[in-house]
Design a protein around this motif. Sequence first.
Motif, PDB file in Angstrom:
ATOM      1  N   ALA A  90      -1.970 -14.683 -27.979  1.00 45.19           N
ATOM      2  CA  ALA A  90      -1.302 -15.009 -26.722  1.00 45.19           C
ATOM      3  C   ALA A  90      -2.271 -15.707 -25.761  1.00 45.19           C
ATOM      4  CB  ALA A  90      -0.751 -13.730 -26.099  1.00 45.19           C
ATOM      5  N   ARG A 130      -2.792  -9.532 -31.207  1.00 47.02           N
ATOM      6  CA  ARG A 130      -1.692 -10.141 -30.449  1.00 47.02           C
ATOM      7  C   ARG A 130      -2.200 -10.761 -29.163  1.00 47.02           C
ATOM      8  NH1 ARG A 130       0.607  -5.108 -31.783  1.00 47.02           N
ATOM      9  NH2 ARG A 130       0.342  -4.469 -29.622  1.00 47.02           N
ATOM     10  N   ARG A 131      -3.128 -10.067 -28.522  1.00 49.10           N
ATOM     11  CA  ARG A 131      -3.648 -10.611 -27.260  1.00 49.10           C
ATOM     12  C   ARG A 131      -4.470 -11.867 -27.518  1.00 49.10           C
ATOM     13  NH1 ARG A 131      -2.420  -6.921 -23.034  1.00 49.10           N
ATOM     14  NH2 ARG A 131      -3.804  -7.864 -21.529  1.00 49.10           N
ATOM     15  N   VAL A 186      -1.761  -0.039 -21.922  1.00 51.67           N
ATOM     16  CA  VAL A 186      -1.417   0.489 -23.251  1.00 51.67           C
ATOM     17  C   VAL A 186      -2.530   1.379 -23.822  1.00 51.67           C
ATOM     18  CG1 VAL A 186      -1.216  -0.222 -25.675  1.00 51.67           C
ATOM     19  CG2 VAL A 186       0.307  -1.200 -23.963  1.00 51.67           C
ATOM     20  N   LEU A 194       4.370 -12.928 -32.912  1.00 54.06           N
ATOM     21  CA  LEU A 194       4.154 -11.682 -32.165  1.00 54.06           C
ATOM     22  C   LEU A 194       5.237 -10.632 -32.433  1.00 54.06           C
ATOM     23  CD1 LEU A 194       2.437 -12.489 -28.763  1.00 54.06           C
ATOM     24  CD2 LEU A 194       1.501 -12.186 -31.013  1.00 54.06           C
ATOM     25  N   PHE A 216      10.803 -11.074 -27.265  1.00 57.95           N
ATOM     26  CA  PHE A 216      10.276 -12.148 -28.121  1.00 57.95           C
ATOM     27  C   PHE A 216      11.327 -12.612 -29.133  1.00 57.95           C
ATOM     28  CE2 PHE A 216       5.772 -11.209 -27.011  1.00 57.95           C
ATOM     29  CZ  PHE A 216       5.360 -12.519 -26.814  1.00 57.95           C
ATOM     30  N   LEU A 248       3.791 -10.435 -19.830  1.00 57.39           N
ATOM     31  CA  LEU A 248       3.727  -9.327 -20.794  1.00 57.39           C
ATOM     32  C   LEU A 248       2.285  -8.836 -20.949  1.00 57.39           C
ATOM     33  CD1 LEU A 248       6.192 -10.415 -23.619  1.00 57.39           C
ATOM     34  CD2 LEU A 248       6.433  -8.485 -22.072  1.00 57.39           C
ATOM     35  N   LEU A 249       1.355  -9.780 -20.987  1.00 52.63           N
ATOM     36  CA  LEU A 249      -0.056  -9.370 -21.110  1.00 52.63           C
ATOM     37  C   LEU A 249      -0.432  -8.447 -19.955  1.00 52.63           C
ATOM     38  CD1 LEU A 249      -1.710 -12.759 -22.187  1.00 52.63           C
ATOM     39  CD2 LEU A 249      -1.698 -10.653 -23.526  1.00 52.63           C
ATOM     40  N   VAL A 272       4.641 -14.955 -21.393  1.00 53.03           N
ATOM     41  CA  VAL A 272       3.622 -14.225 -22.163  1.00 53.03           C
ATOM     42  C   VAL A 272       2.573 -13.611 -21.222  1.00 53.03           C
ATOM     43  CG1 VAL A 272       1.814 -14.457 -23.908  1.00 53.03           C
ATOM     44  CG2 VAL A 272       3.967 -15.657 -24.210  1.00 53.03           C
ATOM     45  N   HIS A 308       1.118  -4.974 -20.208  1.00 51.88           N
ATOM     46  CA  HIS A 308       0.580  -4.136 -21.287  1.00 51.88           C
ATOM     47  C   HIS A 308      -0.854  -3.674 -21.031  1.00 51.88           C
ATOM     48  CE1 HIS A 308       3.602  -4.759 -24.709  1.00 51.88           C
ATOM     49  NE2 HIS A 308       4.178  -5.093 -23.576  1.00 51.88           N
ATOM     50  N   TYR A 326       6.476  -1.680 -26.091  1.00 48.39           N
ATOM     51  CA  TYR A 326       6.518  -2.479 -27.317  1.00 48.39           C
ATOM     52  C   TYR A 326       7.943  -2.830 -27.702  1.00 48.39           C
ATOM     53  CZ  TYR A 326       1.538  -2.102 -28.103  1.00 48.39           C
ATOM     54  OH  TYR A 326       0.177  -2.225 -27.982  1.00 48.39           O
ATOM     55  N   ALA A 337       9.040  -5.612 -25.399  1.00 49.93           N
ATOM     56  CA  ALA A 337       8.383  -6.889 -25.730  1.00 49.93           C
ATOM     57  C   ALA A 337       8.963  -7.454 -27.030  1.00 49.93           C
ATOM     58  CB  ALA A 337       6.878  -6.676 -25.862  1.00 49.93           C
ATOM     59  N   ILE A 363       4.431  -6.873 -33.633  1.00 51.75           N
ATOM     60  CA  ILE A 363       4.860  -5.713 -32.839  1.00 51.75           C
ATOM     61  C   ILE A 363       5.783  -4.819 -33.682  1.00 51.75           C
ATOM     62  CG2 ILE A 363       6.099  -4.937 -30.771  1.00 51.75           C
ATOM     63  CD1 ILE A 363       5.281  -7.548 -29.405  1.00 51.75           C
ATOM     64  N   ARG A 385      -3.180  -4.782 -31.571  1.00 51.31           N
ATOM     65  CA  ARG A 385      -3.073  -5.193 -30.166  1.00 51.31           C
ATOM     66  C   ARG A 385      -4.088  -6.297 -29.848  1.00 51.31           C
ATOM     67  NH1 ARG A 385      -5.319  -3.807 -25.001  1.00 51.31           N
ATOM     68  NH2 ARG A 385      -3.733  -3.979 -23.387  1.00 51.31           N
TER      69      ARG A 385
HETATM   70  C1  COI Z   1      -0.361  -5.733 -25.888  1.00 53.69           C
HETATM   71  O1  COI Z   1      -1.158  -6.019 -25.021  1.00 53.69           O
HETATM   72  O2  COI Z   1      -0.275  -4.576 -26.304  1.00 53.69           O
HETATM   73  C2  COI Z   1       0.525  -6.774 -26.450  1.00 53.69           C
HETATM   74  O3  COI Z   1       1.183  -6.517 -27.398  1.00 53.69           O
HETATM   75  C3  COI Z   1       0.561  -8.088 -25.749  1.00 53.69           C
HETATM   76  C4  COI Z   1       1.689  -8.987 -26.170  1.00 53.69           C
HETATM   77  C5  COI Z   1       3.028  -8.424 -25.841  1.00 53.69           C
HETATM   78  C6  COI Z   1       1.521 -10.332 -25.525  1.00 53.69           C
END
Ligand code: COI
Length: 450
Positions: free
Chosen positions: A201, A197-198, A163, A96, A134, A156-157, A153, A160, A127, A130, A100, A194
């Motif tokens: 996670a 990443r989700r 976003v 991740l 990480f 963070l979810l 995690v 975000h 970002y 995060a 990012i 994004r």
């Molecule tokens: C996001 O939702 O934009 C992410 O990057 C989530 C991640 C930090 C787990």
Amino acid sequence: HVLASTPMLLAGRTSNLKTLAKHALSSTLWQRSAEPLVPLPARFISTAVHFYQNRQLEAYASKAATRLTLRQLVFFGRSMNEERLIKSANYVRTELPIRIAHRLRDMQALPYVVVTQEGVAKVYELYWTAFDKFRRYPQITTMEENDAFCEFVANLLAEHKSVIPNLSLGLSLSSPYLLSDRLDAFMRRMLVSRISRRVLAEHHIALTKSVKSRDHPSQEDVGIISTRLQVKDCIERCASYLRRRPTNVDEDTLSGPLNHAPWSEVAIDGHVDTKFAYIQEHLEYIIFELLKNSMRATRVKHPTADVLPPITATVVASDNNVCIRISDQGGGLVSSEIKSPSDLFSFSHVRNATRLANSRLNALRTVSSSSRGMRATMSEQVRDWQANSKENVPADSVDPHPRIGIGLPMSNIYATYFGGSLELVSLDGYGTDVYVRLPKLGTNLEEIEL
Ligand code: COI
């Protein structure tokens, strides 16, 4: 001075960094403009300082992301045990920050005027934070450490969630300063990354839950992937939810009324028994948004009808793909503001004038600042209903959905993430057909760009 020195600092003269950042903070940061210099608002100061802390970022952004296929996610998750789970945790922990970092670099390459638009600095901060968390997170070696990692995690979810509306607001406001192709390519990279990443996670958190609740192993779900996802059920779930919304509220203005007739029915035909391995949340996001648009367009096109024309969803499975066509009689897509259907995917006001409409910007502002962020996923909403009501959900318990203009571009991105496609065909004056194609075999790599 700090802002004027960007190229020098990006070129790696980091020995000056601390001094410059200290000056920046101890006095006042100034932004360049044609007018006499004006102080930079306080909320941008930390963002500006990060722009010069590039050493760590460079180290991560120079690594390539390890892209996966849906099939790999299923295979790895299928025979889960504690050892493999720890491996998965460490993959997420190290992958991740790389993903990012690429996007932070991408943001740094934008003209600074973009970063000062409402919403963008907030996303940059999220970002950056995060990324920093990480990269400092220690290696995970035990199940207890993995539990703590999952909680980290999950937080963070949740943080975000805002976003996308923030980014959409900021980039819409930036569109006078960026060429539309550059703006849209940037947004695409941000949004696909994004999603990716989700997925990583959420998949890891779901795998952890399934390893811990061994008593009830599900044969059909591997992490967040449903290996036998029934397309018809997803369509029915979305249609049923959408048809329960109040009919007397215009979701553009959140005031009413439009027309009191019940929402259009959704007829499903074709290969109605189709099942395939996919992420339910992604499929339902797409179907939900498409049906929502079709239902609204049909209502607006037929303002006095007692019964609105139905919408048809046709499902077709071929050797390699699952296709869904959604057809409505809502009058089509082309208007004075939209010249070509694909302009609806654009975040630039040049291609899509609605991006700078006050009603849209205000809806985005409201959603950006709400703690819930963008609408919860269909699955979450259905779970909420089930928790609140054992049987039927009363119509007034389903909120109207403010139209923030993100549904179509996001659906397009969800469809293309694992190599599918989404095409809009406008039968001007009559209705719209939308074609969604999703690869069935799960062998395509994630379509993220570096
Ligand atoms: C996001 O939702 O934009 C992410 O990057 C989530 C991640 C930090 C787990």
